[in-house]
Scaffold this motif. Structure first.
Motif, PDB file in Angstrom:
ATOM      1  N   VAL A   1       0.846  -1.192   0.000  1.00 35.36           N
ATOM      2  CA  VAL A   1       0.000   0.000   0.000  1.00 35.36           C
ATOM      3  C   VAL A   1       0.882   1.242   0.000  1.00 35.36           C
ATOM      4  N   SER A   2       0.345   2.310  -0.564  1.00 31.62           N
ATOM      5  CA  SER A   2       1.061   3.592  -0.589  1.00 31.62           C
ATOM      6  C   SER A   2       0.510   4.516   0.490  1.00 31.62           C
ATOM      7  N   LEU A   3       1.285   5.530   0.816  1.00 32.77           N
ATOM      8  CA  LEU A   3       0.811   6.567   1.737  1.00 32.77           C
ATOM      9  C   LEU A   3      -0.458   7.192   1.189  1.00 32.77           C
ATOM     10  N   ARG A   4      -0.536   7.391  -0.098  1.00 31.44           N
ATOM     11  CA  ARG A   4      -1.747   7.949  -0.727  1.00 31.44           C
ATOM     12  C   ARG A   4      -2.963   7.090  -0.395  1.00 31.44           C
ATOM     13  N   TRP A   5      -2.826   5.777  -0.582  1.00 28.75           N
ATOM     14  CA  TRP A   5      -3.930   4.862  -0.302  1.00 28.75           C
ATOM     15  C   TRP A   5      -4.305   4.924   1.177  1.00 28.75           C
ATOM     16  N   VAL A   6      -3.306   4.933   2.069  1.00 29.17           N
ATOM     17  CA  VAL A   6      -3.579   4.967   3.504  1.00 29.17           C
ATOM     18  C   VAL A   6      -4.336   6.240   3.877  1.00 29.17           C
ATOM     19  N   LEU A   7      -3.944   7.382   3.328  1.00 30.02           N
ATOM     20  CA  LEU A   7      -4.644   8.631   3.630  1.00 30.02           C
ATOM     21  C   LEU A   7      -6.104   8.564   3.175  1.00 30.02           C
ATOM     22  N   ILE A   8      -6.325   8.057   1.986  1.00 31.18           N
ATOM     23  CA  ILE A   8      -7.699   7.931   1.489  1.00 31.18           C
ATOM     24  C   ILE A   8      -8.481   6.954   2.361  1.00 31.18           C
ATOM     25  N   HIS A   9      -7.867   5.840   2.704  1.00 31.37           N
ATOM     26  CA  HIS A   9      -8.528   4.856   3.560  1.00 31.37           C
ATOM     27  C   HIS A   9      -8.850   5.455   4.931  1.00 31.37           C
ATOM     28  N   MET A  10      -7.943   6.227   5.487  1.00 32.80           N
ATOM     29  CA  MET A  10      -8.182   6.836   6.803  1.00 32.80           C
ATOM     30  C   MET A  10      -9.342   7.830   6.753  1.00 32.80           C
ATOM     31  N   VAL A  11      -9.447   8.597   5.687  1.00 29.35           N
ATOM     32  CA  VAL A  11     -10.597   9.503   5.545  1.00 29.35           C
ATOM     33  C   VAL A  11     -11.884   8.680   5.528  1.00 29.35           C
ATOM     34  N   GLU A  12     -11.880   7.594   4.779  1.00 25.58           N
ATOM     35  CA  GLU A  12     -13.061   6.718   4.714  1.00 25.58           C
ATOM     36  C   GLU A  12     -13.363   6.112   6.078  1.00 25.58           C
ATOM     37  N   GLU A  13     -12.335   5.663   6.779  1.00 27.80           N
ATOM     38  CA  GLU A  13     -12.521   5.042   8.090  1.00 27.80           C
ATOM     39  C   GLU A  13     -13.136   6.026   9.089  1.00 27.80           C
ATOM     40  N   TYR A  14     -12.589   7.232   9.137  1.00 29.99           N
ATOM     41  CA  TYR A  14     -13.148   8.249  10.037  1.00 29.99           C
ATOM     42  C   TYR A  14     -14.559   8.650   9.615  1.00 29.99           C
ATOM     43  N   ALA A  15     -14.786   8.804   8.320  1.00 27.75           N
ATOM     44  CA  ALA A  15     -16.115   9.223   7.854  1.00 27.75           C
ATOM     45  C   ALA A  15     -17.175   8.217   8.294  1.00 27.75           C
ATOM     46  N   ARG A  16     -16.863   6.941   8.142  1.00 28.99           N
ATOM     47  CA  ARG A  16     -17.809   5.894   8.546  1.00 28.99           C
ATOM     48  C   ARG A  16     -18.049   5.936  10.048  1.00 28.99           C
ATOM     49  N   HIS A  17     -16.981   6.013  10.814  1.00 32.07           N
ATOM     50  CA  HIS A  17     -17.128   5.984  12.268  1.00 32.07           C
ATOM     51  C   HIS A  17     -17.681   7.293  12.824  1.00 32.07           C
ATOM     52  N   ASN A  18     -17.462   8.394  12.136  1.00 27.00           N
ATOM     53  CA  ASN A  18     -18.088   9.644  12.585  1.00 27.00           C
ATOM     54  C   ASN A  18     -19.600   9.576  12.411  1.00 27.00           C
ATOM     55  N   GLY A  19     -20.065   8.813  11.444  1.00 26.97           N
ATOM     56  CA  GLY A  19     -21.509   8.568  11.332  1.00 26.97           C
ATOM     57  C   GLY A  19     -22.022   7.796  12.539  1.00 26.97           C
TER      58      GLY A  19
END
Length: 184
Positions: free
Chosen positions: A151-169
């Motif tokens: 995985v790349s840092l780019r992928w991890v950053l995108i994944h982290m945004v998705e992870e937080y977005a889901r859990h912030n819901g």
């Protein structure tokens, strides 16, 4: 007290809301880092002003709680930035092979130090991640993950945004259950 004009105003004054102030144009790294920072601040906002209530569970049989989310996100930050990208020996703080859901299951209201420990761990992992992102030569820095492979840092950053977005819901609903507060 005047009634709010929208659900969002329960948490923030729309005139002073600066949480989503990242760039809308320009480089990819600052934009991704800003989106992630926005979501991190959102989790903090959803938990603001609460102590032991953070451990209140959603509904049976779920062990989902705001405290569990903070613990979970500390482990998620640690995994992706320390273990996968930095290559450190960094086992999860709150879960294990024997207790894979320890981040949620162990978020108990009768543990007086649990809230402080969770926030301390989360802030330490966020600080490491922010430093790692800032110091990385580019977004193509890679690491190996047992789940995703390379995985790349780019992928991890995108994944982290998705992870937080889901859990912030989830955090929205959990906070509303605790004290009726609703919003962004």
């Amino acid at each position: 007290m005047t009634s709010p004009r929208s659900r969002a105003e329960f948490f923030v004054d729309p005139e002073r809301e600066a949480r989503f102030g990242g760039p809308a144009t320009g480089g990819e790294r600052p934009m991704l880092a800003a989106f992630l920072a926005d979501h991190r601040r959102t989790l903090e906002l959803k938990c603001a002003g609460l102590g032991g209530e953070l451990a209140r569970r959603s509904v049976q049989p779920s062990t989902l709680s705001l405290l569990g989310l903070v613990r979970h996100m500390a482990d998620v930050e640690r995994r992706w930035f320390r273990k996968v990208l930095a290559g450190q020996d960094a086992p999860p703080r709150f879960s294990s092979e024997d207790e894979p859901d320890g981040d949620f299951d162990g978020a108990l209201p009768d543990d007086p130090g649990a809230v402080e420990a969770a926030w301390e761990a989360w802030r330490a992992e966020v600080a490491f991640a922010e430093s790692f992102v800032a110091e990385a030569p580019d977004l193509d820095v890679e690491g190996d993950d047992v789940w995703r492979g390379r995985v790349s840092l780019r992928w991890v950053l995108i994944h982290m945004v998705e992870e937080y977005a889901r859990h912030n819901g989830h955090a929205d609903l959990l906070r509303e259950r605790i004290d009726g507060a609703v919003g962004i």
